[in-house]
Motif scaffolding. Structure first.
Motif, PDB file in Angstrom:
ATOM      1  N   GLY A  14      23.780  27.740  -7.007  1.00 46.56           N
ATOM      2  CA  GLY A  14      24.311  26.588  -6.095  1.00 46.56           C
ATOM      3  C   GLY A  14      23.205  25.652  -5.808  1.00 46.56           C
ATOM      4  N   ILE A  15      23.277  25.597  -4.459  1.00 50.75           N
ATOM      5  CA  ILE A  15      22.180  24.991  -3.814  1.00 50.75           C
ATOM      6  C   ILE A  15      20.642  25.469  -3.453  1.00 50.75           C
ATOM      7  N   GLY A  16      20.791  26.703  -4.266  1.00 51.73           N
ATOM      8  CA  GLY A  16      19.387  27.435  -4.050  1.00 51.73           C
ATOM      9  C   GLY A  16      18.396  26.910  -4.848  1.00 51.73           C
ATOM     10  N   PRO A  75      19.683  31.412  -1.752  1.00 54.84           N
ATOM     11  CA  PRO A  75      21.174  31.629  -1.860  1.00 54.84           C
ATOM     12  C   PRO A  75      21.458  32.141  -3.080  1.00 54.84           C
ATOM     13  N   VAL A  76      22.176  33.367  -3.207  1.00 57.12           N
ATOM     14  CA  VAL A  76      22.677  33.728  -4.424  1.00 57.12           C
ATOM     15  C   VAL A  76      24.445  33.671  -4.500  1.00 57.12           C
ATOM     16  N   GLY A  77      25.209  33.429  -5.880  1.00 64.20           N
ATOM     17  CA  GLY A  77      26.437  32.887  -5.620  1.00 64.20           C
ATOM     18  C   GLY A  77      27.409  34.275  -5.605  1.00 64.20           C
ATOM     19  N   SER A 241      24.699  24.419  12.711  1.00 67.11           N
ATOM     20  CA  SER A 241      25.187  24.322  11.355  1.00 67.11           C
ATOM     21  C   SER A 241      24.455  25.613  10.469  1.00 67.11           C
ATOM     22  N   ILE A 242      25.354  26.015   9.757  1.00 72.27           N
ATOM     23  CA  ILE A 242      25.093  27.168   8.984  1.00 72.27           C
ATOM     24  C   ILE A 242      23.530  26.967   8.166  1.00 72.27           C
ATOM     25  N   GLY A 243      23.381  25.797   7.790  1.00 72.89           N
ATOM     26  CA  GLY A 243      22.133  25.057   7.239  1.00 72.89           C
ATOM     27  C   GLY A 243      20.968  25.349   8.028  1.00 72.89           C
ATOM     28  N   LEU A 244      20.947  26.001   9.314  1.00 70.89           N
ATOM     29  CA  LEU A 244      19.787  25.941  10.339  1.00 70.89           C
ATOM     30  C   LEU A 244      19.381  27.542  10.341  1.00 70.89           C
ATOM     31  N   ILE A 260      20.615  32.127   5.639  1.00 73.71           N
ATOM     32  CA  ILE A 260      21.933  32.891   6.056  1.00 73.71           C
ATOM     33  C   ILE A 260      23.002  32.349   5.291  1.00 73.71           C
ATOM     34  N   HIS A 261      22.945  31.002   4.752  1.00 73.58           N
ATOM     35  CA  HIS A 261      24.071  30.506   3.976  1.00 73.58           C
ATOM     36  C   HIS A 261      24.119  31.072   2.639  1.00 73.58           C
ATOM     37  N   GLY A 262      25.122  30.819   2.061  1.00 75.14           N
ATOM     38  CA  GLY A 262      25.454  31.326   0.546  1.00 75.14           C
ATOM     39  C   GLY A 262      25.179  30.132  -0.204  1.00 75.14           C
ATOM     40  N   ALA A 263      25.738  30.187  -1.482  1.00 72.71           N
ATOM     41  CA  ALA A 263      25.158  29.207  -2.608  1.00 72.71           C
ATOM     42  C   ALA A 263      25.738  27.724  -2.432  1.00 72.71           C
ATOM     43  N   ALA A 264      26.825  27.554  -1.756  1.00 72.40           N
ATOM     44  CA  ALA A 264      27.408  26.255  -1.186  1.00 72.40           C
ATOM     45  C   ALA A 264      27.781  25.424  -2.672  1.00 72.40           C
ATOM     46  N   PHE A 265      28.663  25.943  -3.756  1.00 71.77           N
ATOM     47  CA  PHE A 265      28.724  25.430  -4.658  1.00 71.77           C
ATOM     48  C   PHE A 265      29.290  24.023  -4.445  1.00 71.77           C
ATOM     49  N   ASP A 266      30.135  23.728  -3.510  1.00 71.87           N
ATOM     50  CA  ASP A 266      30.828  22.543  -3.359  1.00 71.87           C
ATOM     51  C   ASP A 266      29.780  21.335  -3.316  1.00 71.87           C
ATOM     52  N   ILE A 267      28.419  21.693  -2.566  1.00 68.86           N
ATOM     53  CA  ILE A 267      27.881  20.416  -2.622  1.00 68.86           C
ATOM     54  C   ILE A 267      26.451  20.490  -3.571  1.00 68.86           C
ATOM     55  N   ALA A 268      26.484  21.757  -4.500  1.00 67.32           N
ATOM     56  CA  ALA A 268      25.197  21.936  -5.351  1.00 67.32           C
ATOM     57  C   ALA A 268      25.210  20.687  -6.113  1.00 67.32           C
ATOM     58  N   VAL A 272      22.212  16.939  -1.311  1.00 67.92           N
ATOM     59  CA  VAL A 272      22.439  16.855   0.188  1.00 67.92           C
ATOM     60  C   VAL A 272      22.468  18.066   0.828  1.00 67.92           C
ATOM     61  N   ALA A 273      21.959  19.100   0.408  1.00 65.25           N
ATOM     62  CA  ALA A 273      21.688  20.249   0.997  1.00 65.25           C
ATOM     63  C   ALA A 273      20.720  20.103   2.269  1.00 65.25           C
ATOM     64  N   ASN A 274      20.961  20.956   3.107  1.00 63.76           N
ATOM     65  CA  ASN A 274      20.117  20.898   4.336  1.00 63.76           C
ATOM     66  C   ASN A 274      19.185  21.949   4.297  1.00 63.76           C
ATOM     67  N   PRO A 275      17.833  21.812   3.866  1.00 68.85           N
ATOM     68  CA  PRO A 275      16.884  22.814   3.535  1.00 68.85           C
ATOM     69  C   PRO A 275      16.299  23.573   4.731  1.00 68.85           C
ATOM     70  N   PRO A 321      23.890  15.322   5.804  1.00 68.50           N
ATOM     71  CA  PRO A 321      25.213  15.048   6.263  1.00 68.50           C
ATOM     72  C   PRO A 321      25.928  16.353   7.094  1.00 68.50           C
ATOM     73  N   ASP A 322      25.353  17.627   6.855  1.00 63.57           N
ATOM     74  CA  ASP A 322      26.003  18.666   7.752  1.00 63.57           C
ATOM     75  C   ASP A 322      25.651  18.232   9.050  1.00 63.57           C
ATOM     76  N   LEU A 323      24.838  17.603   9.577  1.00 61.36           N
ATOM     77  CA  LEU A 323      24.148  17.583  10.731  1.00 61.36           C
ATOM     78  C   LEU A 323      24.762  16.163  11.397  1.00 61.36           C
TER      79      LEU A 323
HETATM   80  P1  ATP Z   1      29.057  32.588   0.503  1.00 61.11           P
HETATM   81  O1  ATP Z   1      30.462  33.067   0.389  1.00 61.11           O
HETATM   82  O2  ATP Z   1      28.073  33.305  -0.234  1.00 61.11           O
HETATM   83  O3  ATP Z   1      28.701  33.063   2.021  1.00 61.11           O
HETATM   84  P2  ATP Z   1      29.602  29.670   0.649  1.00 61.11           P
HETATM   85  O4  ATP Z   1      28.991  28.824  -0.181  1.00 61.11           O
HETATM   86  O5  ATP Z   1      31.338  30.179   0.231  1.00 61.11           O
HETATM   87  O6  ATP Z   1      28.697  31.017   0.267  1.00 61.11           O
HETATM   88  P3  ATP Z   1      28.235  29.370   2.976  1.00 61.11           P
HETATM   89  O7  ATP Z   1      27.250  29.352   2.348  1.00 61.11           O
HETATM   90  O8  ATP Z   1      28.718  30.290   4.153  1.00 61.11           O
HETATM   91  O9  ATP Z   1      29.563  30.005   2.019  1.00 61.11           O
HETATM   92  O10 ATP Z   1      28.811  27.875   3.338  1.00 61.11           O
HETATM   93  C1  ATP Z   1      30.155  27.347   3.644  1.00 61.11           C
HETATM   94  C2  ATP Z   1      30.003  25.900   3.699  1.00 61.11           C
HETATM   95  O11 ATP Z   1      28.971  25.454   4.552  1.00 61.11           O
HETATM   96  C3  ATP Z   1      29.425  25.445   2.102  1.00 61.11           C
HETATM   97  O12 ATP Z   1      30.548  25.316   1.454  1.00 61.11           O
HETATM   98  C4  ATP Z   1      28.788  23.920   2.581  1.00 61.11           C
HETATM   99  O13 ATP Z   1      29.601  22.944   2.483  1.00 61.11           O
HETATM  100  C5  ATP Z   1      28.224  24.388   3.990  1.00 61.11           C
HETATM  101  N1  ATP Z   1      26.834  24.712   3.897  1.00 61.11           N
HETATM  102  C6  ATP Z   1      26.308  26.034   3.532  1.00 61.11           C
HETATM  103  N2  ATP Z   1      24.847  25.806   3.471  1.00 61.11           N
HETATM  104  C7  ATP Z   1      24.487  24.393   3.702  1.00 61.11           C
HETATM  105  C8  ATP Z   1      23.387  23.660   3.627  1.00 61.11           C
HETATM  106  N3  ATP Z   1      22.437  24.539   3.293  1.00 61.11           N
HETATM  107  N4  ATP Z   1      23.451  22.616   3.748  1.00 61.11           N
HETATM  108  C9  ATP Z   1      24.487  21.737   4.027  1.00 61.11           C
HETATM  109  N5  ATP Z   1      25.768  22.313   4.077  1.00 61.11           N
HETATM  110  C10 ATP Z   1      25.897  23.782   3.916  1.00 61.11           C
END
Ligand code: ATP
Length: 340
Positions: A14-16, A75-77, A241-244, A260-268, A272-275, A321-323
């Motif tokens: 994802g955003i990894g 982050p791993v998917g 934000s979880i991105g922090l 802590i956050h996951g792969a966030a495939f929705d924004i991969a 725009v991912a917050n690093p 954008p998350d912030l």
């Molecule tokens: P998992 O199921 O492994 O926890 P996930 O992608 O479903 O992964 P999170 O990583 O917890 O869940 O993220 C939830 C949402 O928060 C994402 O779908 C994304 O929109 C947003 N998000 C997570 N990490 C970031 C980031 N680094 N920058 C911006 N947005 C983020």
């Protein structure tokens, strides 16, 4: 002084790769500026490895990881559990440490939060001993040992000693009198060797409420695996934000650092991912390597990254954008790099 550390880098899914590329820019910058010597070994793991090799952490990757001092993991998917559990178990990374801190300039549920959750990482219901007794009757076993409770308690007290000197043990010993009763007792016993650190206790239900109502009162929380899992996601949420938020899995010899956050495939792939979390994980790794024999320069490099991130966030001009900002990952990265 150790002059060459080996670090395994897992890009993740994802955003990894995006957040890791950003962290690498920052790492390269401090490596030359502070004269650090780190050999980076790329390791394939996660969903990418599943599609290529049929397993999330192939033998070839594990063989490299075993030889490294630290692991920097993106982050791993879907296969996250498989990768993390194998590394945690294989390297006995028994302490999951998750700081939750508010940054000036970032809107949080409450201001002034600066706490750390120290979660036992090897026992509790995560031993995955679940059984179907008869049709419609299931049971799960929960493991809590004196040895594991002692070593996690010691980590919590050592950490508290370098912070605001308070440890809160979170449990449910009124119901789980044997398992949580043992954990709680061991924490108090270990606390006797740390006379400067205050200890108090809370039931898990009261702790989740206070984490939202008055999170600023916590310094170090020490708890068993499942409560720690739940508490730390909530703590990440209340800080903004979880991105922090970054976390570390630490053992006596080795450690793994990750967001802590996951792969966030929705924004991969959108850039725009917050690093921030990945960069903070990198900074933490450098500080840990410093304490593991690298010396002061590693610690200073880690602190410099943290400071640069804080400056960019508090100025509030370049935010992802998350912030609430419009900056791309690369713009935020450049802003942090500029302040190094
Ligand atoms: P998992 O199921 O492994 O926890 P996930 O992608 O479903 O992964 P999170 O990583 O917890 O869940 O993220 C939830 C949402 O928060 C994402 O779908 C994304 O929109 C947003 N998000 C997570 N990490 C970031 C980031 N680094 N920058 C911006 N947005 C983020």
């Amino acid at each position: 002084m150790n002059e060459m550390f080996r670090v395994a880098v897992i890009e993740g899914d994802g955003i990894g790769p995006e957040v890791l590329a950003a962290a690498r820019v920052i790492l390269e910058k401090v490596l030359s500026k502070y004269g650090l010597s780190i050999e980076v070994k790329h390791v394939e793991a996660g969903d990418v490895a599943v599609s290529k090799y049929g397993e999330a952490l192939p033998e070839s990757s594990w063989n490299i990881i075993k030889t490294c001092d630290a692991i920097l993991k993106g982050p791993v998917g879907e296969s996250a559990g498989e990768v993390v559990v194998k590394i945690r178990r294989g390297l006995d990374l028994y302490a999951n440490i998750r700081p939750a801190k508010t940054f000036p300039g970032v809107k949080a549920l409450k201001p002034g939060i600066d706490l750390v959750i120290v979660r036992e990482n090897t026992e509790d219901v995560y031993i995955r001993a679940e059984y179907m007794l008869t049709d419609g009757v299931s049971v799960a076993l929960r493991l809590v040992t004196k040895r594991a409770s002692e070593r996690i308690a010691r980590k919590a007290f050592e950490l508290a000693r370098s912070r605001r000197r308070k440890v809160t043990v979170v449990h449910k010993a009124n119901v789980l009198t044997v398992t949580d009763g043992l954990f709680k007792r061991v924490v108090y016993d270990v606390g006797k060797s740390f006379p400067g650190v205050e200890v108090d206790e809370m039931y898990i239900d009261a702790a989740v409420m206070d984490l939202v109502r008055r999170p600023e009162k916590f310094d170090v929380i020490v708890t068993t695996n499942l409560y720690g899992d739940i508490l730390s996601d909530l703590a990440a949420y209340v800080t903004g934000s979880i991105g922090l938020a970054a976390s570390a899995n630490i053992g006596d010899e080795k450690a793994m650092f990750e967001p802590i956050h996951g792969a966030a495939f929705d924004i991969a792939g959108k850039g725009v991912a917050n690093p921030t979390a990945m960069m903070l994980a990198t900074a933490w790794m450098l500080k840990w390597l410093g304490e593991r024999g690298g010396g002061r320069r590693y610690v200073e490099a880690g602190e410099a990254i943290e400071k640069a991130i804080e400056n960019v966030l508090s100025e509030g001009k370049v935010l992802t954008p998350d912030l609430g900002g419009t900056a791309k990952t690369i713009e935020f990265t450049e802003a942090v790099a500029l302040r190094l």
